[in-house]
Design a protein around this motif. Structure first.
Motif, mmCIF file in Angstrom:
data_model
loop_
_atom_site.group_PDB
_atom_site.id
_atom_site.type_symbol
_atom_site.label_atom_id
_atom_site.label_comp_id
_atom_site.label_asym_id
_atom_site.label_seq_id
_atom_site.Cartn_x
_atom_site.Cartn_y
_atom_site.Cartn_z
ATOM 1 N N MET A 1 0.853 -1.168 0.000
ATOM 2 C CA MET A 1 0.000 0.000 0.000
ATOM 3 C C MET A 1 0.902 1.236 0.000
ATOM 4 S SD MET A 1 -2.917 1.160 2.760
ATOM 5 C CE MET A 1 -4.112 -0.072 2.321
ATOM 6 N N SER A 2 0.591 2.153 -0.883
ATOM 7 C CA SER A 2 1.390 3.372 -0.972
ATOM 8 C C SER A 2 1.070 4.280 0.215
ATOM 9 C CB SER A 2 1.099 4.110 -2.283
ATOM 10 O OG SER A 2 -0.187 4.667 -2.243
ATOM 11 N N ALA A 3 1.958 5.215 0.455
ATOM 12 C CA ALA A 3 1.767 6.159 1.556
ATOM 13 C C ALA A 3 0.516 7.002 1.340
ATOM 14 C CB ALA A 3 3.003 7.048 1.696
ATOM 15 N N GLU A 4 0.241 7.365 0.085
ATOM 16 C CA GLU A 4 -0.950 8.176 -0.204
ATOM 17 C C GLU A 4 -2.232 7.392 0.060
ATOM 18 O OE1 GLU A 4 -0.007 9.047 -4.197
ATOM 19 O OE2 GLU A 4 1.309 10.723 -3.682
ATOM 20 N N ARG A 5 -2.239 6.125 -0.327
ATOM 21 C CA ARG A 5 -3.429 5.295 -0.086
ATOM 22 C C ARG A 5 -3.623 5.062 1.408
ATOM 23 N NH1 ARG A 5 -3.361 -0.029 -3.265
ATOM 24 N NH2 ARG A 5 -5.296 -0.279 -2.140
ATOM 25 N N LEU A 6 -2.519 4.844 2.117
ATOM 26 C CA LEU A 6 -2.592 4.655 3.562
ATOM 27 C C LEU A 6 -3.125 5.920 4.239
ATOM 28 C CD1 LEU A 6 -2.110 2.996 6.091
ATOM 29 C CD2 LEU A 6 0.260 3.807 6.080
ATOM 30 N N ASP A 7 -2.639 7.065 3.804
ATOM 31 C CA ASP A 7 -3.098 8.339 4.356
ATOM 32 C C ASP A 7 -4.595 8.525 4.106
ATOM 33 O OD1 ASP A 7 -2.619 10.908 5.630
ATOM 34 O OD2 ASP A 7 -2.974 11.761 3.636
ATOM 35 N N ALA A 8 -5.059 8.225 2.914
ATOM 36 C CA ALA A 8 -6.480 8.348 2.582
ATOM 37 C C ALA A 8 -7.313 7.388 3.436
ATOM 38 C CB ALA A 8 -6.709 8.078 1.095
ATOM 39 N N HIS A 9 -6.817 6.164 3.600
ATOM 40 C CA HIS A 9 -7.521 5.175 4.418
ATOM 41 C C HIS A 9 -7.614 5.644 5.874
ATOM 42 C CE1 HIS A 9 -8.905 1.352 5.958
ATOM 43 N NE2 HIS A 9 -7.918 1.377 6.839
ATOM 44 N N LEU A 10 -6.533 6.130 6.426
ATOM 45 C CA LEU A 10 -6.535 6.612 7.808
ATOM 46 C C LEU A 10 -7.464 7.813 7.979
ATOM 47 C CD1 LEU A 10 -2.759 6.239 8.714
ATOM 48 C CD2 LEU A 10 -4.672 4.807 9.480
ATOM 49 N N HIS A 11 -7.509 8.681 6.983
ATOM 50 C CA HIS A 11 -8.396 9.835 7.041
ATOM 51 C C HIS A 11 -9.863 9.381 7.057
ATOM 52 C CE1 HIS A 11 -9.982 13.834 6.473
ATOM 53 N NE2 HIS A 11 -10.675 13.396 5.432
ATOM 54 N N ARG A 12 -10.221 8.425 6.175
ATOM 55 C CA ARG A 12 -11.584 7.898 6.147
ATOM 56 C C ARG A 12 -11.942 7.237 7.480
ATOM 57 N NH1 ARG A 12 -10.056 6.420 0.991
ATOM 58 N NH2 ARG A 12 -9.676 4.282 1.635
ATOM 59 N N SER A 13 -10.989 6.508 8.059
ATOM 60 C CA SER A 13 -11.229 5.856 9.346
ATOM 61 C C SER A 13 -11.480 6.880 10.443
ATOM 62 C CB SER A 13 -10.042 4.980 9.739
ATOM 63 O OG SER A 13 -9.908 3.905 8.848
ATOM 64 N N ALA A 14 -10.708 7.950 10.446
ATOM 65 C CA ALA A 14 -10.878 8.996 11.462
ATOM 66 C C ALA A 14 -12.232 9.682 11.306
ATOM 67 C CB ALA A 14 -9.744 10.009 11.368
ATOM 68 N N VAL A 15 -12.639 9.932 10.066
ATOM 69 C CA VAL A 15 -13.936 10.559 9.813
ATOM 70 C C VAL A 15 -15.056 9.633 10.282
ATOM 71 C CG1 VAL A 15 -15.523 11.313 7.989
ATOM 72 C CG2 VAL A 15 -13.128 12.025 7.935
ATOM 73 N N LEU A 16 -14.934 8.347 9.991
ATOM 74 C CA LEU A 16 -15.931 7.373 10.409
ATOM 75 C C LEU A 16 -16.028 7.322 11.934
ATOM 76 C CD1 LEU A 16 -17.944 5.103 9.766
ATOM 77 C CD2 LEU A 16 -16.008 3.529 9.752
ATOM 78 N N GLN A 17 -14.894 7.299 12.611
ATOM 79 C CA GLN A 17 -14.896 7.259 14.075
ATOM 80 C C GLN A 17 -15.549 8.502 14.659
ATOM 81 O OE1 GLN A 17 -10.797 6.660 15.114
ATOM 82 N NE2 GLN A 17 -11.071 4.460 15.309
ATOM 83 N N ARG A 18 -15.249 9.669 14.115
ATOM 84 C CA ARG A 18 -15.869 10.899 14.609
ATOM 85 C C ARG A 18 -17.378 10.846 14.420
ATOM 86 N NH1 ARG A 18 -11.235 13.323 12.458
ATOM 87 N NH2 ARG A 18 -12.301 13.878 10.543
ATOM 88 N N GLY A 19 -17.824 10.330 13.285
ATOM 89 C CA GLY A 19 -19.258 10.205 13.032
ATOM 90 C C GLY A 19 -19.929 9.250 14.008
#
Length: 108
Positions: A1-19
């Motif tokens: 997994m590239s760093a950009e894909r990992l960053d996008a995945h972590l961002h989506r996870s953080a948004v989901l957790q906040r929701g």
């Protein structure tokens, strides 16, 4: 997994957790207000908790079957209260009975 894909995945996870956390906090706030509103109606009210609110459906969890009759009797009033509190049209009420021992295990 590239760093950009990992960053996008972590961002989506953080948004989901906040929701999810915001939804849980909103349900807890509604449950507290609902129980406060319900408490003067009788001793059975202490057995009632808000379990979920999804679309038009309000789901309640009760720890005593004795609470079923007064809840059903006041169904229209309860749905109106939730509609006003949430700003959406609540038209369905689901009530589940669980013993207090089971409820403790569910964390509700």
């Amino acid at each position: 997994m590239s760093a950009e894909r990992l960053d996008a995945h972590l961002h989506r996870s953080a948004v989901l957790q906040r929701g999810l956390l915001a939804r849980a906090a909103r349900l807890a706030e509604l449950d507290r207000a609902f129980r406060q509103w319900l408490s003067p109606l009788g001793p059975w009210a202490r057995h009632v908790r808000l379990a979920n609110l999804e679309g038009e459906r309000v789901a309640l969890l009760v720890t005593s079957a004795a609470a079923l009759t007064p809840l059903r009797y006041r169904q229209s009033e309860l749905l109106d209260w939730f509609s006003v509190r949430t700003g959406s049209s609540c038209t369905r009420l689901n009530i589940t009975v669980r013993s207090s021992a089971t409820t403790g295990r569910l964390g509700v």
